[in-house]
Motif scaffolding. Structure first.
Motif, PDB file in Angstrom:
ATOM      1  N   ILE A   1      -2.696   6.046   0.741  1.00  0.00           N
ATOM      2  CA  ILE A   1      -4.047   5.897   1.277  1.00  0.00           C
ATOM      3  C   ILE A   1      -4.635   7.283   1.476  1.00  0.00           C
ATOM      4  CG2 ILE A   1      -3.537   3.724   2.452  1.00  0.00           C
ATOM      5  CD1 ILE A   1      -3.561   5.296   5.079  1.00  0.00           C
TER       6      ILE A   1
ATOM      7  N   SER B   1     -10.894  10.138   5.216  1.00  0.00           N
ATOM      8  CA  SER B   1     -11.953  11.140   5.216  1.00  0.00           C
ATOM      9  C   SER B   1     -12.835  10.930   6.444  1.00  0.00           C
ATOM     10  CB  SER B   1     -12.786  11.036   3.936  1.00  0.00           C
ATOM     11  OG  SER B   1     -13.357   9.749   3.840  1.00  0.00           O
TER      12      SER B   1
ATOM     13  N   THR C   1       0.852  -1.185   0.000  1.00  0.00           N
ATOM     14  CA  THR C   1       0.000   0.000   0.000  1.00  0.00           C
ATOM     15  C   THR C   1       0.884   1.229   0.000  1.00  0.00           C
ATOM     16  OG1 THR C   1      -1.626  -1.182   1.313  1.00  0.00           O
ATOM     17  CG2 THR C   1      -1.860   1.182   1.220  1.00  0.00           C
TER      18      THR C   1
ATOM     19  N   GLY D   1      -9.214  -3.275   2.079  1.00  0.00           N
ATOM     20  CA  GLY D   1     -10.391  -2.566   1.593  1.00  0.00           C
ATOM     21  C   GLY D   1     -10.626  -1.305   2.398  1.00  0.00           C
ATOM     22  N   ARG D   2     -11.838  -0.781   2.292  1.00  0.00           N
ATOM     23  CA  ARG D   2     -12.201   0.437   3.032  1.00  0.00           C
ATOM     24  C   ARG D   2     -12.477   0.064   4.480  1.00  0.00           C
ATOM     25  NH1 ARG D   2     -17.085   4.742   2.459  1.00  0.00           N
ATOM     26  NH2 ARG D   2     -15.772   6.548   2.858  1.00  0.00           N
TER      27      ARG D   2
ATOM     28  N   LYS E   1     -13.151   1.277   8.636  1.00  0.00           N
ATOM     29  CA  LYS E   1     -13.703   2.309   9.527  1.00  0.00           C
ATOM     30  C   LYS E   1     -12.820   2.426  10.766  1.00  0.00           C
ATOM     31  CE  LYS E   1     -17.367   1.243  12.022  1.00  0.00           C
ATOM     32  NZ  LYS E   1     -18.748   1.035  12.481  1.00  0.00           N
TER      33      LYS E   1
ATOM     34  N   THR F   1     -14.949  -5.846   5.685  1.00  0.00           N
ATOM     35  CA  THR F   1     -15.054  -4.776   4.702  1.00  0.00           C
ATOM     36  C   THR F   1     -16.104  -5.120   3.650  1.00  0.00           C
ATOM     37  OG1 THR F   1     -13.351  -5.719   3.275  1.00  0.00           O
ATOM     38  CG2 THR F   1     -12.618  -4.190   4.996  1.00  0.00           C
TER      39      THR F   1
ATOM     40  N   TRP G   1     -12.922   7.181   7.663  1.00  0.00           N
ATOM     41  CA  TRP G   1     -12.855   6.085   6.688  1.00  0.00           C
ATOM     42  C   TRP G   1     -11.473   6.086   6.044  1.00  0.00           C
ATOM     43  CZ3 TRP G   1     -16.366   2.387   6.623  1.00  0.00           C
ATOM     44  CH2 TRP G   1     -17.614   2.661   7.170  1.00  0.00           C
ATOM     45  N   ILE G   2     -10.836   4.916   6.048  1.00  0.00           N
ATOM     46  CA  ILE G   2      -9.498   4.759   5.478  1.00  0.00           C
ATOM     47  C   ILE G   2      -9.656   4.026   4.151  1.00  0.00           C
ATOM     48  CG2 ILE G   2      -7.171   3.907   5.877  1.00  0.00           C
ATOM     49  CD1 ILE G   2      -8.036   3.659   8.891  1.00  0.00           C
ATOM     50  N   ASP G   3      -9.278   4.675   3.065  1.00  0.00           N
ATOM     51  CA  ASP G   3      -9.357   4.085   1.726  1.00  0.00           C
ATOM     52  C   ASP G   3      -7.960   3.811   1.200  1.00  0.00           C
ATOM     53  OD1 ASP G   3     -12.241   4.175   1.222  1.00  0.00           O
ATOM     54  OD2 ASP G   3     -11.984   6.355   1.247  1.00  0.00           O
TER      55      ASP G   3
ATOM     56  N   ASP H   1     -16.565  10.762   8.245  1.00  0.00           N
ATOM     57  CA  ASP H   1     -17.946  10.415   7.932  1.00  0.00           C
ATOM     58  C   ASP H   1     -18.822  11.657   8.072  1.00  0.00           C
ATOM     59  OD1 ASP H   1     -19.711   7.656   7.846  1.00  0.00           O
ATOM     60  OD2 ASP H   1     -20.786   9.330   8.747  1.00  0.00           O
TER      61      ASP H   1
ATOM     62  N   GLU I   1     -15.584  -5.530   0.649  1.00  0.00           N
ATOM     63  CA  GLU I   1     -14.983  -6.509  -0.258  1.00  0.00           C
ATOM     64  C   GLU I   1     -15.039  -7.919   0.321  1.00  0.00           C
ATOM     65  OE1 GLU I   1     -13.443  -3.704   0.748  1.00  0.00           O
ATOM     66  OE2 GLU I   1     -13.492  -2.512  -1.082  1.00  0.00           O
TER      67      GLU I   1
END
Length: 191
Positions: free
Chosen positions: A75, A78, A72, A95-96, A98, A115, A88-90, A80, A117
């Motif tokens: 990243i 953001s 990775t 995956g995404r 919390k 997640t 939220w970690i993307d 909520d 996914e």
């Protein structure tokens, strides 16, 4: 009668001079009294503080790059919109994910979750260090409320006892996954 006309004429003239002087605007800059009072306080006048931005309140918001993590590289985080205590970690390989705010402004607990996914994510910790602009994420170690930074301490392996062998079942310990990244600064265009 002449006296009455003279008195009325004087009254009208005084009334006109009063209205003429009332129409003149008063300028504080040309008043020596106002100027002398203002001079006393010129050095003591302070400006109002700038209200904090959303990034000041939640410094973890942003994009991060890592030179250490090969799985990775970047990243983004953001907040909520419905619950400001959730981030939220993307961009994680899982995956995404919390994360829930535990110690303001930048210590989050990542609860065990599944997640979108379909990947299982173990409990973990997210800490953002504002002075160094460094984000650290640890998955696979339980969140420690007293010392959240303990999740990033190196784990010492127990020394194997060669004399006595244990026949008990081994507990499955989830593999820890650690991410360390630097926040990308916002570039502003100057015209």
């Amino acid at each position: 009668m002449k006296k009455t006309i003279m008195i009325m004429g004087g009254f009208v003239l005084s009334l006109l001079s009063i209205t003429a002087s009332a129409q003149q605007t008063w300028d504080a800059k040309n008043n020596p009294t106002v100027d002398s009072i203002s001079a006393l306080y010129r050095d003591k006048i302070i400006t109002a503080p700038v209200p904090p931005t959303r990034e000041d309140i939640f410094p973890v918001i942003g994009k991060y790059e890592s030179a250490m993590n090969t799985d990775t590289a970047s990243i983004s985080i953001s907040i909520d919109e419905q619950n400001k205590g959730i981030a939220w970690i993307d961009g994680l390989p899982q995956g995404r994910v919390k994360a829930m705010l535990r110690k303001s402004p930048a210590t989050y607990k990542i609860p065990a979750q599944k997640t979108a996914e379909g990947n299982e994510v173990a409990e973990g910790t997210l800490i953002y260090d504002k002075p160094t602009n460094t984000l650290r994420i640890c998955l696979g170690k339980a969140y420690n409320a007293e010392d959240p930074g303990a999740a990033f301490a190196p784990v010492e392996e127990p020394v194997a006892n060669t004399v006595k062998k244990s026949t008990s079942k081994k507990t499955v310990v989830p593999k820890t996954w650690i991410y360390t990244g630097t926040k990308l600064s916002k570039e502003t265009a100057m015209n």
